[in-house]
Motif scaffolding. Structure first.
Motif, PDB file in Angstrom:
ATOM      1  N   PRO A   1       0.817  -1.231   0.000  1.00 57.34           N
ATOM      2  CA  PRO A   1       0.000   0.000   0.000  1.00 57.34           C
ATOM      3  C   PRO A   1       0.843   1.271   0.000  1.00 57.34           C
ATOM      4  O   PRO A   1       0.432   2.294  -0.570  1.00 57.34           O
ATOM      5  N   ILE A   2       2.032   1.213   0.598  1.00 56.92           N
ATOM      6  CA  ILE A   2       2.896   2.410   0.658  1.00 56.92           C
ATOM      7  C   ILE A   2       3.359   2.805  -0.740  1.00 56.92           C
ATOM      8  O   ILE A   2       3.423   3.985  -1.072  1.00 56.92           O
ATOM      9  N   VAL A   3       3.660   1.809  -1.558  1.00 48.78           N
ATOM     10  CA  VAL A   3       4.095   2.065  -2.935  1.00 48.78           C
ATOM     11  C   VAL A   3       2.913   2.556  -3.769  1.00 48.78           C
ATOM     12  O   VAL A   3       3.014   3.538  -4.512  1.00 48.78           O
ATOM     13  N   ILE A   4       1.770   1.887  -3.616  1.00 50.23           N
ATOM     14  CA  ILE A   4       0.568   2.230  -4.393  1.00 50.23           C
ATOM     15  C   ILE A   4       0.167   3.683  -4.158  1.00 50.23           C
ATOM     16  O   ILE A   4      -0.172   4.420  -5.076  1.00 50.23           O
ATOM     17  N   GLU A   5       0.279   4.074  -2.899  1.00 52.05           N
ATOM     18  CA  GLU A   5      -0.063   5.436  -2.472  1.00 52.05           C
ATOM     19  C   GLU A   5       0.721   6.511  -3.225  1.00 52.05           C
ATOM     20  O   GLU A   5       0.255   7.625  -3.396  1.00 52.05           O
ATOM     21  N   HIS A   6       1.935   6.169  -3.671  1.00 54.46           N
ATOM     22  CA  HIS A   6       2.797   7.160  -4.303  1.00 54.46           C
ATOM     23  C   HIS A   6       2.936   6.992  -5.809  1.00 54.46           C
ATOM     24  O   HIS A   6       3.868   7.506  -6.418  1.00 54.46           O
ATOM     25  N   ALA A   7       1.992   6.263  -6.427  1.00 54.54           N
ATOM     26  CA  ALA A   7       2.047   6.058  -7.874  1.00 54.54           C
ATOM     27  C   ALA A   7       1.745   7.357  -8.620  1.00 54.54           C
ATOM     28  O   ALA A   7       0.981   8.185  -8.143  1.00 54.54           O
ATOM     29  N   ASP A   8       2.343   7.521  -9.791  1.00 54.14           N
ATOM     30  CA  ASP A   8       1.967   8.602 -10.701  1.00 54.14           C
ATOM     31  C   ASP A   8       0.841   8.138 -11.614  1.00 54.14           C
ATOM     32  O   ASP A   8       0.057   8.916 -12.126  1.00 54.14           O
ATOM     33  N   ARG A   9       0.830   6.825 -11.839  1.00 50.81           N
ATOM     34  CA  ARG A   9      -0.224   6.212 -12.643  1.00 50.81           C
ATOM     35  C   ARG A   9      -0.405   4.802 -12.127  1.00 50.81           C
ATOM     36  O   ARG A   9       0.575   4.148 -11.774  1.00 50.81           O
ATOM     37  N   LEU A  10      -1.640   4.361 -12.057  1.00 53.75           N
ATOM     38  CA  LEU A  10      -1.937   3.100 -11.389  1.00 53.75           C
ATOM     39  C   LEU A  10      -2.674   2.145 -12.324  1.00 53.75           C
ATOM     40  O   LEU A  10      -3.700   2.490 -12.911  1.00 53.75           O
ATOM     41  N   LEU A  11      -2.119   0.938 -12.459  1.00 55.58           N
ATOM     42  CA  LEU A  11      -2.801  -0.134 -13.183  1.00 55.58           C
ATOM     43  C   LEU A  11      -3.106  -1.219 -12.161  1.00 55.58           C
ATOM     44  O   LEU A  11      -2.278  -1.510 -11.305  1.00 55.58           O
ATOM     45  N   ALA A  12      -4.288  -1.801 -12.258  1.00 56.72           N
ATOM     46  CA  ALA A  12      -4.646  -2.878 -11.330  1.00 56.72           C
ATOM     47  C   ALA A  12      -4.730  -4.182 -12.106  1.00 56.72           C
ATOM     48  O   ALA A  12      -5.307  -4.226 -13.189  1.00 56.72           O
ATOM     49  N   ILE A  13      -4.130  -5.227 -11.551  1.00 59.70           N
ATOM     50  CA  ILE A  13      -4.235  -6.548 -12.169  1.00 59.70           C
ATOM     51  C   ILE A  13      -5.005  -7.465 -11.236  1.00 59.70           C
ATOM     52  O   ILE A  13      -4.689  -7.586 -10.053  1.00 59.70           O
ATOM     53  N   THR A  14      -6.087  -8.039 -11.765  1.00 59.47           N
ATOM     54  CA  THR A  14      -6.928  -8.964 -11.000  1.00 59.47           C
ATOM     55  C   THR A  14      -7.174 -10.195 -11.850  1.00 59.47           C
ATOM     56  O   THR A  14      -7.665 -10.070 -12.976  1.00 59.47           O
ATOM     57  N   ASP A  15      -6.786 -11.346 -11.330  1.00 55.41           N
ATOM     58  CA  ASP A  15      -6.983 -12.605 -12.068  1.00 55.41           C
ATOM     59  C   ASP A  15      -6.554 -12.510 -13.520  1.00 55.41           C
ATOM     60  O   ASP A  15      -7.283 -12.927 -14.426  1.00 55.41           O
ATOM     61  N   GLY A  16      -5.409 -11.915 -13.752  1.00 52.90           N
ATOM     62  CA  GLY A  16      -4.860 -11.888 -15.101  1.00 52.90           C
ATOM     63  C   GLY A  16      -5.468 -10.865 -16.038  1.00 52.90           C
ATOM     64  O   GLY A  16      -5.263 -10.935 -17.244  1.00 52.90           O
ATOM     65  N   ALA A  17      -6.213  -9.898 -15.504  1.00 50.43           N
ATOM     66  CA  ALA A  17      -6.765  -8.814 -16.334  1.00 50.43           C
ATOM     67  C   ALA A  17      -6.321  -7.468 -15.772  1.00 50.43           C
ATOM     68  O   ALA A  17      -6.346  -7.259 -14.556  1.00 50.43           O
ATOM     69  N   VAL A  18      -5.907  -6.553 -16.648  1.00 48.67           N
ATOM     70  CA  VAL A  18      -5.385  -5.249 -16.218  1.00 48.67           C
ATOM     71  C   VAL A  18      -6.378  -4.140 -16.545  1.00 48.67           C
ATOM     72  O   VAL A  18      -6.918  -4.078 -17.645  1.00 48.67           O
ATOM     73  N   THR A  19      -6.617  -3.272 -15.548  1.00 48.64           N
ATOM     74  CA  THR A  19      -7.458  -2.088 -15.770  1.00 48.64           C
ATOM     75  C   THR A  19      -6.755  -0.862 -15.208  1.00 48.64           C
ATOM     76  O   THR A  19      -5.960  -0.969 -14.273  1.00 48.64           O
ATOM     77  N   GLU A  20      -7.053   0.313 -15.795  1.00 48.30           N
ATOM     78  CA  GLU A  20      -6.502   1.566 -15.285  1.00 48.30           C
ATOM     79  C   GLU A  20      -7.318   1.961 -14.056  1.00 48.30           C
ATOM     80  O   GLU A  20      -8.527   1.835 -14.064  1.00 48.30           O
ATOM     81  N   GLU A  21      -6.632   2.439 -13.009  1.00 52.79           N
ATOM     82  CA  GLU A  21      -7.337   2.853 -11.789  1.00 52.79           C
ATOM     83  C   GLU A  21      -7.079   4.317 -11.517  1.00 52.79           C
ATOM     84  O   GLU A  21      -5.978   4.806 -11.769  1.00 52.79           O
ATOM     85  N   PRO A  22      -8.059   5.025 -10.962  1.00 53.76           N
ATOM     86  CA  PRO A  22      -7.783   6.398 -10.544  1.00 53.76           C
ATOM     87  C   PRO A  22      -6.766   6.394  -9.410  1.00 53.76           C
ATOM     88  O   PRO A  22      -6.698   5.427  -8.642  1.00 53.76           O
ATOM     89  N   LEU A  23      -5.985   7.472  -9.308  1.00 50.76           N
ATOM     90  CA  LEU A  23      -5.000   7.557  -8.224  1.00 50.76           C
ATOM     91  C   LEU A  23      -5.720   7.744  -6.900  1.00 50.76           C
ATOM     92  O   LEU A  23      -6.746   8.415  -6.836  1.00 50.76           O
ATOM     93  N   PRO A  24      -5.188   7.137  -5.821  1.00 54.63           N
ATOM     94  CA  PRO A  24      -5.790   7.356  -4.509  1.00 54.63           C
ATOM     95  C   PRO A  24      -5.614   8.822  -4.097  1.00 54.63           C
ATOM     96  O   PRO A  24      -4.632   9.446  -4.489  1.00 54.63           O
ATOM     97  N   ALA A  25      -6.559   9.322  -3.332  1.00 52.73           N
ATOM     98  CA  ALA A  25      -6.465  10.694  -2.838  1.00 52.73           C
ATOM     99  C   ALA A  25      -5.251  10.800  -1.924  1.00 52.73           C
ATOM    100  O   ALA A  25      -4.988   9.901  -1.135  1.00 52.73           O
ATOM    101  N   ARG A  26      -4.479  11.895  -2.081  1.00 53.59           N
ATOM    102  CA  ARG A  26      -3.289  12.055  -1.230  1.00 53.59           C
ATOM    103  C   ARG A  26      -3.573  12.998  -0.079  1.00 53.59           C
ATOM    104  O   ARG A  26      -4.282  13.973  -0.238  1.00 53.59           O
ATOM    105  N   ALA A  27      -2.995  12.627   1.043  1.00 60.00           N
ATOM    106  CA  ALA A  27      -3.215  13.435   2.250  1.00 60.00           C
ATOM    107  C   ALA A  27      -2.512  14.783   2.117  1.00 60.00           C
ATOM    108  O   ALA A  27      -1.536  14.902   1.410  1.00 60.00           O
TER     109      ALA A  27
END
Ligand code: ADP
Ligand code: MG
Length: 236
Positions: free
Chosen positions: A210-236
């Motif tokens: 989660p610490i790495v994910i929190e600091h992404a410039d762009r986020l891709l999510a992989i679930t069961d072998g499928a990739v989707t673009e995800e919005p960036l988490p809100a930063r504190a």
């Protein structure tokens, strides 16, 4: 397909990897498509077993897909011959793994120097490059120390410096914080961002930290072998 903001260095299209062991089929990647722009810091997030390592290995030419395409810096990785793959690994891509993989009997500087020796870089240029890279990862004062004389975070910094020695275009990091405590993990993303600015490299990090994910410039999510673009988490 998710689109990068900049001219892509990497375009993955309809990538499928099915493992067959005996009668059992594992669908590790089920048709993955995405692009990564030059100079981006992209995080591929996914749980254990979601297909992260499979995807990174295919991008880096360490494995061959069942079907689909990996276009990296103008080259179709999936159809390179042995010589082409060797050139790809020497010139275009570099890996950082969960375990630093440093050579225990060599100092930090000597570990960073290994790829330069393999590339037959001249001695004066080697020294300069090693000094630049150790300074970049904040270890200028630790050049002579062996891996066992460094902390876990420092060892991973040496591994990053070594991965950059050959001036790769794309750095693939597979769970780079997997063996680090959270305090040390926190420093990795700012470091990778500094590396991108200084070296003009592009970075793709696979992680479930989660610490790495929190600091992404762009986020891709992989679930069961499928990739989707995800919005960036809100930063504190
Ligand atoms: P992650 O890196 O996200 O943990 P992997 O890419 O290692 O995921 O694995 C994805 C799926 O493929 C898992 O179900 C795993 O068990 C399977 N798998 C990975 N490598 C092999 C292999 N060499 N042979 C058979 N199955 C494999
Ligand atoms: Mg993995």
């Amino acid at each position: 397909m998710s689109e990068p903001e900049r001219d892509p260095i990497l375009t993955v299209t309809d990538l499928v990897r099915t493992y067959r062991t005996g009668k059992v089929e594992v669908h590790a990647l089920r048709g993955v498509s995405f692009s990564v722009g030059r100079g981006e810091l992209v995080v591929l997030k996914g749980r254990s077993g979601s297909g992260k390592t499979t995807l990174l290995n295919l991008i880096g030419g360490l494995d061959t897909p069942t079907s689909g395409s990996v276009l990296l810096d103008g080259h179709e990785v999936t159809s390179l011959d042995e010589d082409g793959l060797i050139r790809l690994r020497r010139q275009t891509i570099s890996f950082v793994f969960q375990s630093h993989g440093l050579i225990p009997v060599l100092s930090a500087a000597e570990n960073v120097e290994v790829p330069l020796r393999l590339a037959r870089t001249a001695s004066a240029e080697r020294d300069k490059r090693v000094e630049t890279l150790l300074a970049l990862v904040g270890l200028a004062d630790h050049a002579r120390q062996r891996p066992y004389e460094l902390s876990g975070g420092q060892r991973q910094r040496v591994a990053i410096a070594r991965a950059l020695a050959s001036r790769p275009r794309l750095l693939l990091a597979d769970e780079p914080t997997g063996q680090l405590d959270s305090e040390t993990s926190r420093a990795i993303m700012p470091l990778l961002r500094a590396v991108i600015a200084a070296e003009g490299v592009t970075v793709l990090v696979a992680t479930h930290d989660p610490i790495v994910i929190e600091h992404a410039d762009r986020l891709l999510a992989i679930t069961d072998g499928a990739v989707t673009e995800e919005p960036l988490p809100a930063r504190a």
